[in-house]
Design an enzyme around this catalytic site. Structure first.
Site, mmCIF file in Angstrom:
data_model
loop_
_atom_site.group_PDB
_atom_site.id
_atom_site.type_symbol
_atom_site.label_atom_id
_atom_site.label_comp_id
_atom_site.label_asym_id
_atom_site.label_seq_id
_atom_site.Cartn_x
_atom_site.Cartn_y
_atom_site.Cartn_z
ATOM 1 N N HIS A 1 -5.181 31.874 28.377
ATOM 2 C CA HIS A 1 -5.643 33.176 27.894
ATOM 3 C C HIS A 1 -7.039 33.084 27.283
ATOM 4 O O HIS A 1 -7.182 32.813 26.096
ATOM 5 C CB HIS A 1 -4.662 33.702 26.841
ATOM 6 C CG HIS A 1 -3.253 33.807 27.336
ATOM 7 N ND1 HIS A 1 -2.428 32.713 27.450
ATOM 8 C CD2 HIS A 1 -2.538 34.883 27.747
ATOM 9 C CE1 HIS A 1 -1.243 33.114 27.913
ATOM 10 N NE2 HIS A 1 -1.284 34.424 28.098
ATOM 11 N N HIS B 1 30.721 44.898 12.922
ATOM 12 C CA HIS B 1 30.439 43.915 11.885
ATOM 13 C C HIS B 1 31.184 42.592 12.095
ATOM 14 O O HIS B 1 31.142 41.726 11.235
ATOM 15 C CB HIS B 1 30.803 44.495 10.507
ATOM 16 C CG HIS B 1 29.799 45.476 9.990
ATOM 17 N ND1 HIS B 1 29.326 46.526 10.752
ATOM 18 C CD2 HIS B 1 29.154 45.550 8.795
ATOM 19 C CE1 HIS B 1 28.447 47.213 10.036
ATOM 20 N NE2 HIS B 1 28.326 46.644 8.851
ATOM 21 N N HIS C 1 -7.199 38.887 29.547
ATOM 22 C CA HIS C 1 -6.147 38.503 28.612
ATOM 23 C C HIS C 1 -5.486 37.189 29.010
ATOM 24 O O HIS C 1 -5.402 36.277 28.206
ATOM 25 C CB HIS C 1 -5.072 39.602 28.511
ATOM 26 C CG HIS C 1 -3.794 39.091 27.917
ATOM 27 N ND1 HIS C 1 -3.532 39.131 26.570
ATOM 28 C CD2 HIS C 1 -2.717 38.482 28.481
ATOM 29 C CE1 HIS C 1 -2.355 38.569 26.336
ATOM 30 N NE2 HIS C 1 -1.843 38.177 27.483
ATOM 31 N N GLU D 1 16.610 41.124 8.086
ATOM 32 C CA GLU D 1 17.137 39.816 8.482
ATOM 33 C C GLU D 1 16.097 38.980 9.213
ATOM 34 O O GLU D 1 15.938 37.781 8.969
ATOM 35 C CB GLU D 1 18.385 39.985 9.367
ATOM 36 C CG GLU D 1 19.610 40.507 8.630
ATOM 37 C CD GLU D 1 19.628 42.023 8.480
ATOM 38 O OE1 GLU D 1 18.705 42.683 9.018
ATOM 39 O OE2 GLU D 1 20.553 42.554 7.833
HETATM 40 C C1 LIG Z 1 7.732 38.751 21.482
HETATM 41 C C2 LIG Z 1 6.801 38.612 22.623
HETATM 42 N N1 LIG Z 1 6.850 39.514 23.631
HETATM 43 C C3 LIG Z 1 6.037 39.382 24.697
HETATM 44 C C4 LIG Z 1 5.159 38.336 24.782
HETATM 45 C C5 LIG Z 1 4.277 38.192 26.002
HETATM 46 N N2 LIG Z 1 2.875 38.540 25.659
HETATM 47 C C6 LIG Z 1 1.998 37.602 25.340
HETATM 48 S S1 LIG Z 1 0.512 38.240 24.924
HETATM 49 C C7 LIG Z 1 1.045 39.829 25.189
HETATM 50 C C8 LIG Z 1 0.132 40.996 24.963
HETATM 51 C C9 LIG Z 1 -0.408 40.925 23.628
HETATM 52 O O1 LIG Z 1 -1.395 41.854 23.419
HETATM 53 P P1 LIG Z 1 -2.376 41.591 22.217
HETATM 54 O O2 LIG Z 1 -1.631 41.064 21.075
HETATM 55 O O3 LIG Z 1 -3.157 42.808 22.013
HETATM 56 O O4 LIG Z 1 -3.271 40.404 22.736
HETATM 57 P P2 LIG Z 1 -4.632 40.507 23.566
HETATM 58 O O5 LIG Z 1 -4.289 40.920 24.939
HETATM 59 O O6 LIG Z 1 -5.488 41.503 22.877
HETATM 60 O O7 LIG Z 1 -5.149 39.116 23.507
HETATM 61 C C10 LIG Z 1 2.375 39.819 25.576
HETATM 62 C C11 LIG Z 1 3.144 41.038 25.884
HETATM 63 C C12 LIG Z 1 5.149 37.420 23.714
HETATM 64 N N3 LIG Z 1 4.343 36.362 23.705
HETATM 65 N N4 LIG Z 1 5.947 37.590 22.652
#
Ligand SMILES: Cc1ncc(C[n+]2csc(CCOP(=O)(O)OP(=O)(O)O)c2C)c(N)n1
Ligand SMILES: [Mg+2]
Length: 658
Positions: A27, A467, A258, A405
């Site tokens: 990334h 529960h 990204h 939690e």
């Molecule tokens: C809980 C979770 N859901 C999905 C992902 C997959 N994922 C990694 S980065 C991303 C998008 C994140 O967007 P942002 O935080 O704005 O990062 P940017 O593209 O700006 O670097 C996703 C959906 C993850 N790493 N963790």
């Protein structure tokens, strides 16, 4: 931007795009976008010494947006963390490297937490900031006085756990926590506005944070904002307006930066635009120079701190707590409590036995810091007269986590990662589903965090199936590196607590009952039998025809069934199984001996049978749940669902007759 800082930031950009290109995965967009903010932070504000990654009073830096790992690896390399060589950057995401796809703590010096599951880094950082305040209150600001800085993205702030973390941090006024939000209006699918119309700044403000919005590419604004953050009396958010892939020749601002390599042509054009002439994985000396100086900036501070520690009367206790060693007399009162329980044979719920064990442990282990997700009275997690952890002095050892939690479990990971404290926290076991992502990360990181999960079966009774956990034991037993303890009585509960505290690299999940159970461990034992994970609790009189395996509240059911079978002359033994993970770690000969050779094997547990084959084999009988529970008094439920001694006897006899 002044020339040296611009060049320093470009070094992050180039290393990041080159490493991702080489790995053909990763990334680049986020590291390029946040390079300016990170450069100012790591060269002017962050307190650290690249030569001493574990210095206890360093600032903590959490990259919650873990997909931007190349940002962190670039920083570690440029500032001179010894382990982060260019070779490692070149091997980004490859087998055996210390540059995994997402940052992994204890794998890479300088990485403070494993991150990547979005949002969790923010909640983990809240725990770190809590630990800092608590340690400062305990040992004084001469020894503990550092900040926690977090970089998070849009994704982190969309995740629900961010809400739990932000509101808790705001309530606790964690003034030394600063969140740098990479406000780039981009996630994977495109602009954030595809799925979000909220106002993050208003949200943070409402939660009690100090807020500021800046241009994340303007060094002056970044500097002023970071300085401003250090002066707040509450946690601070800096919304850094950035462009993802900043600096890229044609792709700047595009969501495609990204998560994929920019490609050779784009990289060449970007180098050209930046005026960057060095080859891939080469950093010019004049760029290293200011970066290495930044990496040494904290050395004087560190040395002065070491001198203060050496002269401090608290030195011994501080070092012990930070190392994670328990006090010499940690278990003196607990052992006494066990001896008393053997003699007095108390009948009570195991959650109450857990409370009694805590009464013996908490005063003896000053680094224990408890709490509960709003169920203190039900979880028996509060030791009488414990001051509450709260602003302004933070010396208290009990946290009111609120109904959070997931936030609690992630914060406990942060507390443990920070070091110097041993966190435990209570919740209803069925809601481990809510905390599960943090349980998993705690297991992956190998942290000593103790989850006190009460109301562990249909024994919950009247609250009904919402529960009543049924599949949770099986699903948690499937998770690597977490000890799932399900003790049967006062003695086993105390033994399991001891094991939880002794396991420095494995979280503990204590499954504890709401309902009362009789004592089953009524004879003194020289060893901690629960440490074996499973052991013969009652031998057969005569030849063993039947073995009954059980955990927790069903151990007494197994004993009653054994009594009935023995009264009919059927030799029956009972094996208690308080911790499958510890049993699996025993030598094969011990396991074979405990499982035994009786022709019939039966297991009883008020949960689904998934996984019990390892004790009863394919021919064994399982007595337990096959679906969800129901709302009724617990005794009635055990009868209706057939989790009874009579059912165990019938199952054993049917197998004997077969
Ligand atoms: C809980 C979770 N859901 C999905 C992902 C997959 N994922 C990694 S980065 C991303 C998008 C994140 O967007 P942002 O935080 O704005 O990062 P940017 O593209 O700006 O670097 C996703 C959906 C993850 N790493 N963790
Ligand atoms: Mg984004």
């Amino acid at each position: 931007m002044s020339a040296p800082l611009q060049t320093m930031a470009d070094a992050i950009r180039v290393l990041s795009m080159d490493a991702v290109e080489q790995a053909a995965s990763g990334h680049p967009g986020m590291p390029m976008g946040m390079a300016d903010v990170a450069t100012v932070l790591w060269s002017k504000f962050l307190k650290y010494d690249a030569a001493a990654p574990d210095w206890a009073d360093r600032d903590r830096f959490v990259l919650s947006a873990g997909h931007g790992s190349m940002l962190l690896y670039s920083l570690l390399h440029l500032t001179g963390f010894k382990a982060m060589t260019l070779e490692q950057i070149r091997n980004f995401r490859q087998w055996g490297s210390n540059t995994p796809g997402h940052p992994e703590v204890f794998h890479t010096p300088g990485v403070e937490t494993t991150s990547g599951p979005l949002g969790q880094g923010v909640a983990t950082a809240v725990g770190m900031a809590m630990a800092e305040r608590h340690m400062a209150a305990r040992f004084g600001e001469d020894l503990v006085d550092h900040r926690t800085w977090v970089i998070c993205g849009d994704g982190c702030l969309m995740e629900g756990v961010s809400h739990e973390a932000i509101s808790l941090a705001g309530r606790l006024k964690l003034a030394k926590l600063t969140l740098l939000w990479d406000d780039n209006n981009v996630t994977i699918d495109g602009p954030v506005t595809l799925s979000e119309s909220g106002d993050q700044i208003a949200r943070f403000k409402a939660a009690g944070w100090a807020v500021k919005a800046i241009d994340g590419h303007d060094v002056g604004q970044i500097r002023r904002a970071l300085a401003w953050a250090t002066k707040q009396d509450r946690p601070s958010l800096i919304a850094c307006k950035t462009k993802i892939g900043k600096g890229a020749a044609t792709m700047e601002g595009h969501h495609k930066t990204h998560g994929s390599a920019l490609g050779k042509a784009e990289i060449a054009a970007t180098r050209e635009k930046m005026g960057w002439v060095a080859e891939p994985f080469e950093v010019p000396d004049e760029v290293y120079r200011p970066w290495r100086a930044a990496g040494r900036r904290g050395r004087k501070d560190r040395k002065a701190w070491e001198a203060r520690l050496a002269a401090s009367s608290a030195r011994g206790e501080f070092v012990r707590a930070v190392k994670g060693d328990l006090p010499a007399d940690a278990f003196q009162r607990l052992d006494q409590h066990i001896a008393e329980a053997v003699a007095s044979k108390p009948a009570a719920a195991t959650r109450q036995h857990s409370g009694s064990a805590l009464d013996a442990l908490f005063p003896a282990i000053p680094e224990m810091i408890g709490g509960s997700a709003d169920l203190t009275g039900s979880n028996n997690t509060f030791v009488k007269n414990t001051p509450i952890f709260d602003t302004p002095d933070y010396a208290g050892r009990y946290v009111n986590y609120g109904v959070r939690e997931f936030g609690m479990a992630a914060a406990m990971n942060g507390l443990a990662l920070h070091g110097g404290v041993i966190p435990y926290g209570g919740a209803f076991m069925v809601f481990s589903d809510y905390s599960r992502p943090a349980l998993r990360l705690g297991a992956l990181m190998g942290l000593r965090v103790i989850h006190v999960m009460t109301h562990d079966s249909i024994g919950v009774g009247e609250d009904g199936p919402t529960h009543q956990p049924v599949e949770h034991l099986a699903s948690l037993r499937a998770m690597p590196n977490i000890n799932v303890f399900r003790p049967a009585d006062a003695v086993e509960t105390a033994e399991c607590w001891k094991l939880a505290l002794q396991s420095t690299t494995t979280p503990a999940f204590m499954a504890l009952s709401r309902q009362k159970v009789p004592a089953v461990r009524t004879e003194a034992s020289p060893e901690n039998l629960s440490a074996r994970g499973a052991y013969e609790l009652a031998a057969a009189a005569g030849e063993a025809k039947v073995t009954i395996f059980a955990s927790g509240t069903e151990v007494s059911v197994a004993i009653a069934a054994r009594d009935a079978l023995q009264s009919e002359g059927i030799g029956t033994r009972v094996v208690s199984t308080p911790c499958w993970e510890l049993f699996a770690a025993q030598p094969a000969a011990y396991r074979a001996q405990v499982i035994g050779k009786s022709p019939v094997r039966v297991a009883v547990e008020a949960a689904v049978g998934f996984g019990w084959e390892r004790f009863i084999g394919e021919d064994g009988a399982f007595v337990g749940m096959t679906g969800f529970g129901a709302s009724a008094p617990a005794d009635r439920l055990y009868k209706e669902f057939g989790v009874t001694a009579e059912a165990v006897v019938a199952a054993a006899k049917a197998k004997l007759a077969a």
